[in-house]
Design a protein around this motif. Structure first.
Motif, PDB file in Angstrom:
ATOM      1  N   HIS A  95       0.812  -1.220   0.000  1.00 33.39           N
ATOM      2  CA  HIS A  95       0.000   0.000   0.000  1.00 33.39           C
ATOM      3  C   HIS A  95       0.842   1.265   0.000  1.00 33.39           C
ATOM      4  CE1 HIS A  95       1.125  -0.050   4.236  1.00 33.39           C
ATOM      5  NE2 HIS A  95       0.699   1.194   4.337  1.00 33.39           N
ATOM      6  N   ALA A  96       2.174   1.136   0.200  1.00 29.38           N
ATOM      7  CA  ALA A  96       2.996   2.298   0.525  1.00 29.38           C
ATOM      8  C   ALA A  96       3.706   2.940  -0.655  1.00 29.38           C
ATOM      9  CB  ALA A  96       4.038   1.912   1.586  1.00 29.38           C
ATOM     10  N   THR A  97       3.660   2.338  -1.842  1.00 35.59           N
ATOM     11  CA  THR A  97       4.328   2.921  -3.005  1.00 35.59           C
ATOM     12  C   THR A  97       3.415   2.811  -4.220  1.00 35.59           C
ATOM     13  OG1 THR A  97       5.349   0.838  -3.706  1.00 35.59           O
ATOM     14  CG2 THR A  97       6.604   2.209  -2.143  1.00 35.59           C
ATOM     15  N   ASN A 146       1.482  10.136   3.143  1.00 38.06           N
ATOM     16  CA  ASN A 146       0.210  10.487   2.493  1.00 38.06           C
ATOM     17  C   ASN A 146      -0.509   9.308   1.844  1.00 38.06           C
ATOM     18  OD1 ASN A 146       2.066  10.142   0.486  1.00 38.06           O
ATOM     19  ND2 ASN A 146       1.320  11.803  -0.808  1.00 38.06           N
ATOM     20  N   VAL A 147      -0.132   8.069   2.188  1.00 39.38           N
ATOM     21  CA  VAL A 147      -0.844   6.917   1.636  1.00 39.38           C
ATOM     22  C   VAL A 147      -1.997   6.559   2.566  1.00 39.38           C
ATOM     23  CG1 VAL A 147       1.215   6.021   0.500  1.00 39.38           C
ATOM     24  CG2 VAL A 147       0.630   5.229   2.794  1.00 39.38           C
ATOM     25  N   PRO A 148      -3.062   5.959   2.017  1.00 37.71           N
ATOM     26  CA  PRO A 148      -4.208   5.607   2.860  1.00 37.71           C
ATOM     27  C   PRO A 148      -3.828   4.585   3.933  1.00 37.71           C
ATOM     28  CG  PRO A 148      -4.798   5.522   0.532  1.00 37.71           C
ATOM     29  CD  PRO A 148      -3.311   5.661   0.598  1.00 37.71           C
ATOM     30  N   THR A 149      -4.237   4.843   5.168  1.00 33.40           N
ATOM     31  CA  THR A 149      -4.024   3.891   6.255  1.00 33.40           C
ATOM     32  C   THR A 149      -5.356   3.412   6.815  1.00 33.40           C
ATOM     33  OG1 THR A 149      -3.816   5.731   7.818  1.00 33.40           O
ATOM     34  CG2 THR A 149      -1.779   4.826   6.903  1.00 33.40           C
ATOM     35  N   CYS A 150      -6.430   3.749   6.128  1.00 32.29           N
ATOM     36  CA  CYS A 150      -7.774   3.305   6.480  1.00 32.29           C
ATOM     37  C   CYS A 150      -8.225   2.326   5.392  1.00 32.29           C
ATOM     38  CB  CYS A 150      -8.715   4.503   6.558  1.00 32.29           C
ATOM     39  SG  CYS A 150     -10.459   4.092   6.507  1.00 32.29           S
TER      40      CYS A 150
END
Length: 271
Positions: A139-141, A170-174
């Motif tokens: 999810h991080a790149t 600024n990546v989604p964590t939800c």
């Protein structure tokens, strides 16, 4: 540290726990650091490092620390899933590199992470944490999101149910926001992620697919931001991936299994 907690663990698994403590910082690690990072007693780590040095998997530095050895690198380059794709991708990567003058990065899926298998750079290009062998949560790149958005549903659900670490910031964590982001990536054909460290940069990535339409890799261009022309980069990346996908449909890349590897947890810290 209580050695009885790891005494039943196979020696090969303990050796890999030591090897996976190394990260992209490329600095030697002391015996104490290896023990702390691996969660193994120092006496166990000492025995393992002696064997790993003898086998060439680790090297002992003049200052006393340890680094990954050339013997391990030599074996890693034989991995058909990375090498076959790398050989096929290089001409397309060179074209994209020449047209943009920026970092061009090829990544493949490994469990719930993206692993960089090839990278082209240029003098003066933006500083990033990317290097060959680096691995990041999907999810991080941009590369990871491209793989995840176009990957199997079981993988998406595993990532959505897991811990979404805010790397970069600024990546989604939800889970709901990430699910929406993945849908957008599929619709647009590319993933776009910006990061502020070590310098402000933006990555634009698109999937590389096999003859069955399965995403087997991700190709990205990484540029300095703000001020980058994202629409132009999107067009360039998509055109390159489309050309590469046509080549793969004509002559499949060897080394990829018929079914993707079962998702597994991350083996070590990202980066």
């Amino acid at each position: 540290m209580d050695e009885t907690k790891t005494i039943g663990e196979p020696v090969l698994e303990r050796a890999f726990r030591v090897l996976r403590t190394f990260g992209a910082e490329q600095r030697p690690l002391s015996l104490t650091s290896l023990s702390a990072r691996s969660g193994l007693p120092k006496s166990t780590v000492l025995r393992l490092t002696r064997t790993l040095v003898r086998l060439g998997a680790l090297e002992r530095c003049a200052e006393g620390g340890y680094t990954i050895g050339l013997g391990l690198w030599e074996l890693a380059t034989l991995a058909p899933r990375a090498e076959g794709l790398r050989a096929r991708a290089l001409p397309f990567m060179r074209d994209l590199h020449v047209s943009t003058g920026q970092h061009v990065v090829l990544s493949v899926l490994d469990g719930v992470e993206a692993v960089i298998t090839e990278m082209m750079s240029a003098p003066g290009a933006v500083r990033t944490r990317h290097r060959v062998g680096s691995r990041f949560p999907l999810h991080a790149t941009a590369q990871g999101q491209s793989l995840l958005a176009n990957g199997p549903v079981v993988l998406q659900e595993q990532v959505l149910a897991g811990e979404l670490v805010p790397v970069p910031e600024n990546v989604p964590t939800c889970p709901q926001r990430l699910r929406a982001r993945l849908a957008s990536v599929r619709n647009q054909g590319v993933a776009v992620v910006s990061c502020a460290v070590p310098e402000a940069h933006t990555a634009v990535a698109a999937p590389v697919v096999d003859q069955g339409g399965r995403a087997i890799a991700s190709l990205a261009v990484v540029v300095r931001s703000p001020g980058c022309n994202v629409p132009a980069l999107r067009a360039a990346v998509m055109a390159t991936c489309n050309a590469m996908n046509q080549s793969i449909r004509s002559t499949p890349v060897r080394g990829f299994p018929d079914d993707p590897p079962a998702p597994r947890a991350s083996g070590r810290p990202c980066g």
